[in-house]
Design a protein around this motif. Structure first.
Motif, PDB file in Angstrom:
ATOM      1  N   UNK A  81       1.423  14.501 -14.822  1.00 29.00           N
ATOM      2  CA  UNK A  81       0.672  13.911 -15.942  1.00 29.00           C
ATOM      3  C   UNK A  81       1.558  13.392 -17.063  1.00 29.00           C
ATOM      4  N   UNK A  82       2.867  13.716 -17.017  1.00 26.09           N
ATOM      5  CA  UNK A  82       3.787  13.252 -18.058  1.00 26.09           C
ATOM      6  C   UNK A  82       4.363  11.876 -17.765  1.00 26.09           C
ATOM      7  N   UNK A  83       4.006  11.269 -16.639  1.00 23.31           N
ATOM      8  CA  UNK A  83       4.575   9.978 -16.270  1.00 23.31           C
ATOM      9  C   UNK A  83       4.225   8.915 -17.304  1.00 23.31           C
ATOM     10  N   UNK A  84       5.261   8.237 -17.805  1.00 25.74           N
ATOM     11  CA  UNK A  84       5.080   7.230 -18.846  1.00 25.74           C
ATOM     12  C   UNK A  84       5.332   5.810 -18.359  1.00 25.74           C
ATOM     13  N   UNK A  85       6.345   5.644 -17.506  1.00 25.99           N
ATOM     14  CA  UNK A  85       6.801   4.305 -17.131  1.00 25.99           C
ATOM     15  C   UNK A  85       6.990   4.213 -15.617  1.00 25.99           C
ATOM     16  N   UNK A  86       6.546   3.105 -15.047  1.00 24.29           N
ATOM     17  CA  UNK A  86       6.807   2.792 -13.642  1.00 24.29           C
ATOM     18  C   UNK A  86       7.475   1.424 -13.588  1.00 24.29           C
ATOM     19  N   UNK A  87       8.648   1.358 -12.971  1.00 25.48           N
ATOM     20  CA  UNK A  87       9.337   0.089 -12.737  1.00 25.48           C
ATOM     21  C   UNK A  87       9.226  -0.216 -11.246  1.00 25.48           C
ATOM     22  N   UNK A 130       0.826  -1.201   0.000  1.00 19.78           N
ATOM     23  CA  UNK A 130       0.000   0.000   0.000  1.00 19.78           C
ATOM     24  C   UNK A 130       0.865   1.259   0.000  1.00 19.78           C
ATOM     25  N   UNK A 131       1.905   1.255   0.798  1.00 26.48           N
ATOM     26  CA  UNK A 131       2.797   2.406   0.878  1.00 26.48           C
ATOM     27  C   UNK A 131       3.408   2.717  -0.488  1.00 26.48           C
ATOM     28  N   UNK A 132       3.869   1.701  -1.173  1.00 27.44           N
ATOM     29  CA  UNK A 132       4.498   1.889  -2.474  1.00 27.44           C
ATOM     30  C   UNK A 132       3.468   2.312  -3.515  1.00 27.44           C
ATOM     31  N   UNK A 133       2.301   1.691  -3.484  1.00 22.51           N
ATOM     32  CA  UNK A 133       1.254   2.036  -4.445  1.00 22.51           C
ATOM     33  C   UNK A 133       0.772   3.476  -4.249  1.00 22.51           C
ATOM     34  N   UNK A 134       0.668   3.910  -2.998  1.00 22.46           N
ATOM     35  CA  UNK A 134       0.253   5.295  -2.725  1.00 22.46           C
ATOM     36  C   UNK A 134       1.266   6.286  -3.300  1.00 22.46           C
ATOM     37  N   UNK A 135       2.541   5.936  -3.242  1.00 24.11           N
ATOM     38  CA  UNK A 135       3.575   6.800  -3.804  1.00 24.11           C
ATOM     39  C   UNK A 135       3.437   6.907  -5.321  1.00 24.11           C
ATOM     40  N   UNK A 136       3.118   5.782  -5.967  1.00 22.57           N
ATOM     41  CA  UNK A 136       2.900   5.793  -7.416  1.00 22.57           C
ATOM     42  C   UNK A 136       1.658   6.620  -7.750  1.00 22.57           C
ATOM     43  N   UNK A 137       0.601   6.475  -6.948  1.00 25.60           N
ATOM     44  CA  UNK A 137      -0.611   7.268  -7.155  1.00 25.60           C
ATOM     45  C   UNK A 137      -0.304   8.758  -7.152  1.00 25.60           C
ATOM     46  N   UNK A 138       0.478   9.194  -6.175  1.00 21.62           N
ATOM     47  CA  UNK A 138       0.831  10.611  -6.095  1.00 21.62           C
ATOM     48  C   UNK A 138       1.678  11.031  -7.283  1.00 21.62           C
ATOM     49  N   UNK A 139       2.552  10.156  -7.725  1.00 19.66           N
ATOM     50  CA  UNK A 139       3.381  10.486  -8.886  1.00 19.66           C
ATOM     51  C   UNK A 139       2.501  10.743 -10.106  1.00 19.66           C
ATOM     52  N   UNK A 195      -0.129   4.755 -18.802  1.00 21.49           N
ATOM     53  CA  UNK A 195       1.145   4.474 -18.132  1.00 21.49           C
ATOM     54  C   UNK A 195       1.503   3.011 -18.336  1.00 21.49           C
ATOM     55  N   UNK A 196       2.780   2.752 -18.642  1.00 16.63           N
ATOM     56  CA  UNK A 196       3.269   1.380 -18.780  1.00 16.63           C
ATOM     57  C   UNK A 196       3.946   0.971 -17.474  1.00 16.63           C
ATOM     58  N   UNK A 197       3.499  -0.138 -16.899  1.00 16.23           N
ATOM     59  CA  UNK A 197       4.024  -0.619 -15.624  1.00 16.23           C
ATOM     60  C   UNK A 197       4.894  -1.848 -15.867  1.00 16.23           C
ATOM     61  N   UNK A 198       6.178  -1.740 -15.519  1.00 14.12           N
ATOM     62  CA  UNK A 198       7.114  -2.856 -15.629  1.00 14.12           C
ATOM     63  C   UNK A 198       7.325  -3.419 -14.228  1.00 14.12           C
ATOM     64  N   UNK A 199       6.678  -4.542 -13.952  1.00 15.13           N
ATOM     65  CA  UNK A 199       6.724  -5.132 -12.623  1.00 15.13           C
ATOM     66  C   UNK A 199       7.439  -6.472 -12.672  1.00 15.13           C
ATOM     67  N   UNK A 200       8.241  -6.759 -11.649  1.00 15.25           N
ATOM     68  CA  UNK A 200       8.974  -8.026 -11.630  1.00 15.25           C
ATOM     69  C   UNK A 200       8.942  -8.630 -10.228  1.00 15.25           C
ATOM     70  N   UNK A 201       8.953  -9.960 -10.201  1.00 14.29           N
ATOM     71  CA  UNK A 201       9.032 -10.672  -8.935  1.00 14.29           C
ATOM     72  C   UNK A 201      10.473 -10.621  -8.418  1.00 14.29           C
ATOM     73  N   UNK A 202      10.608 -10.413  -7.134  1.00 17.97           N
ATOM     74  CA  UNK A 202      11.941 -10.329  -6.537  1.00 17.97           C
ATOM     75  C   UNK A 202      12.677 -11.659  -6.708  1.00 17.97           C
ATOM     76  N   UNK A 239      -1.438  -3.240 -19.620  1.00 14.50           N
ATOM     77  CA  UNK A 239      -0.366  -2.241 -19.474  1.00 14.50           C
ATOM     78  C   UNK A 239       0.561  -2.565 -18.308  1.00 14.50           C
ATOM     79  N   UNK A 240       0.425  -3.776 -17.744  1.00 17.09           N
ATOM     80  CA  UNK A 240       1.406  -4.275 -16.781  1.00 17.09           C
ATOM     81  C   UNK A 240       2.247  -5.332 -17.483  1.00 17.09           C
ATOM     82  N   UNK A 241       3.538  -5.097 -17.558  1.00 12.31           N
ATOM     83  CA  UNK A 241       4.480  -6.050 -18.142  1.00 12.31           C
ATOM     84  C   UNK A 241       5.139  -6.790 -16.973  1.00 12.31           C
ATOM     85  N   UNK A 242       4.809  -8.040 -16.812  1.00 10.79           N
ATOM     86  CA  UNK A 242       5.208  -8.813 -15.635  1.00 10.79           C
ATOM     87  C   UNK A 242       6.379  -9.742 -15.964  1.00 10.79           C
ATOM     88  N   UNK A 243       7.395  -9.742 -15.079  1.00 10.25           N
ATOM     89  CA  UNK A 243       8.611 -10.516 -15.323  1.00 10.25           C
ATOM     90  C   UNK A 243       8.935 -11.398 -14.115  1.00 10.25           C
TER      91      UNK A 243
END
Length: 527
Positions: free
Chosen positions: A113-119, A99-108, A244-251, A286-290
């Motif tokens: 409005x120019x945000x294109x990519x979130x890793x 939740x903490x991390x997602x809230x930070x992305x929400x604020x970004x 927005x394109x979201x590049x998400x990966x498993x640790x 729009x979530x690219x999962x790795x």
């Protein structure tokens, strides 16, 4: 009457003092609560994630971001900039929750409005956190920096540590001779790489025990918790912002952590949760999962880890490259086969084999061995490849009993530098060893070599000079390494660029006479 005057005077003094302190914090604004940093006036140190990350996403200029837990702290935004053609910021949250991390992305997204990519890294062991769970530092959490209530800003404006430890200190620093304004780079922000050692001695500390518990399966109750967490803190935001394109990966945790789960009886449950989360995420286009857990050569090599879960910076670099190239991406077509391969490997691996794994003396050697995959450049054998253009001075190239080429350095420098820096004396006058030039922009990131004291006070000094002759990197043998044994050295040059000159000196600065100084270099490579 006198008491009234005294009380009034005291009140005026207190209010005036507090006003000055509050204005100082407001004016300098070290946590970017009100505005972007004044980079032409002060130097801002990025070193307080939960106090500074909110201001970063609200006021900085960027169109892409890297965020997540400590799994993202070693990322270099300059690498991401080059690969994705964007301007990245990094807002890691050590020990962060979803939740903490997602809230930070929400604020970004809200403020930019120019945000294109979130890793973002999706930590596997935090899948089953309650969706609204708060960070465990809630009692000390600077919530006054996050809300829209102007009245509780007093906790920031009159915070003693902020006023005197930051704002006032920054005011004093700017008046010092030689002061240069600016800000900590996002490459260095939160980076912990250089503070730790790597390998099985630190990453694999648990004794391998016989598994004495049955493996748990993923229950419906846990599935519900996971589903609510992923929906609220991962996929809903992607659905709300298809631009927005979201590049998400498993640790990619180390095999040592999977071993721990195996012995606790939770391995199957973890693997099933990965599959379940994958199926929840993949429909959101729009979530690219790795997943990189299929790179078993990496997760089983504990030289890539400082503990059971935290991987080294060269893995961060590879992750950026892989995501940009679309390698190891999970799709509707391949995820079943990919995850089954991971499942089969992790449930049948011989975890006891970890005890016999080699622990590299030089931690960055693991990064050097992976550098060809990262940059495409083959290792350069400095002692044998003419491309290196190596020049040997005051030393002799020999072949030892194993047929290996060694550079034998004998003697001492002919005179003291007489006030000159030793490094520059060697660059301009003499050295006992080897000198060569290399262009780091070709993809070389590491200098690797072995060194051995043979006799006397023979010792290692290694220098890296830039094209203008400025010393930019240096290393030397420690006393414990002068024990007549062969020691491995690897210099990380990944933050440097351009043409550099390397000097490896094995001589000694001593003119007492009569001593036999000897030091040997071998296996000199640029990776």
């Amino acid at each position: 009457m006198k008491v009234k005057i005294w009380l009034t005077s005291w009140l005026v003094i207190v209010i005036s003092s507090l006003s000055v302190c509050g204005y100082l914090t407001f004016y300098v604004d070290p946590f970017f609560h009100y505005r972007k940093p004044d980079l032409g006036r002060y130097f801002y140190r990025l070193d307080n994630q939960r106090s500074q990350n909110d201001g970063i996403v609200k006021h900085f200029d960027y169109d892409a971001m890297i965020t997540g837990t400590s799994m993202t702290e070693n990322f270099r935004t300059t690498e991401a900039d080059r690969l994705f053609g964007c301007h990245f910021i990094k807002t890691s949250f050590s020990g962060g929750i979803y939740k903490e991390i997602n809230d930070n992305i929400k604020n970004a997204i809200k403020y930019n409005p120019d945000l294109k990519i979130v890793i973002r890294c999706l930590d596997i062991r935090r899948f089953d956190m309650v969706k609204d769970e708060e960070h465990d530092e809630t009692g000390r959490y600077p919530t006054y920096l996050y809300d829209s209530n102007p009245f509780n800003d007093v906790e920031y404006l009159l915070n003693r540590d902020v006023v005197f430890g930051r704002a006032y200190k920054m005011m004093l620093e700017k008046d010092k001779e030689g002061f240069e304004p600016g800000i900590t780079s996002f490459d260095e922000y939160s980076r912990w790489q250089e503070r730790y050692t790597f390998g099985n001695k630190t990453a694999f500390q648990d004794e391998v025990k016989k598994k004495d518990k049955a493996q748990f399966q993923l229950s419906d109750d846990v599935k519900k918790i996971i589903r609510e967490n992923i929906r609220q803190n991962v996929t809903d935001l992607a659905d709300e912002h298809p631009e927005v394109e979201f590049y998400y990966f498993y640790s990619p945790y180390s095999i040592a952590l999977w071993d721990k789960w195996n012995r606790k009886g939770t391995l199957y449950e973890r693997l099933e949760s990965v599959r379940y989360v994958t199926e929840l995420i993949l429909p959101h286009k729009n979530i690219h999962l790795f997943s990189f857990n299929g790179r078993t050569d990496i997760i089983t090599d504990l030289n890539n880890y400082k503990d059971q879960s935290h991987y080294a910076c060269w893995i961060n670099s590879l992750i950026l490259k892989w995501m940009h190239e679309g390698k190891y991406q999970l799709t509707e077509d391949n995820y079943r086969d990919r995850l089954k391969q991971e499942y089969d490997f992790l449930t049948t691996f011989d975890y006891s084999s970890l005890f016999d794994q080699e622990d590299y003396e030089a931690d960055f050697y693991a990064g050097a061995l992976l550098n060809q995959e990262l940059t495409g450049v083959k290792p350069l054998d400095v002692l044998h490849d003419k491309k290196a253009g190596a020049v040997i001075s005051g030393a002799e190239s020999l072949t030892d009993e194993n047929g290996q080429t060694v550079l034998d350095c004998r003697g001492s420098l002919s005179r003291e530098p007489e006030g000159e820096n030793l490094a520059y004396y060697m660059r301009e006058k003499e050295y006992i060893g080897i000198r060569f030039d290399v262009n780091l922009d070709e993809g070389y990131n590491y200098l690797s070599f072995n060194g051995q004291k043979i006799a006397g006070r023979g010792c290692l000094t290694a220098f890296i000079f830039d094209a203008g002759g400025k010393l930019i990197k240096k290393t030397e043998a420690k006393d414990k390494d002068l024990d007549h044994k062969v020691h491995q050295y690897v210099m990380d040059l990944s933050a440097l660029s351009g043409n550099v000159t390397v000097i490896l000196n094995g001589g000694y600065v001593d003119h007492t006479g009569g001593a036999d100084f000897e030091y040997q270099f071998s296996n000199i490579y640029m990776y």
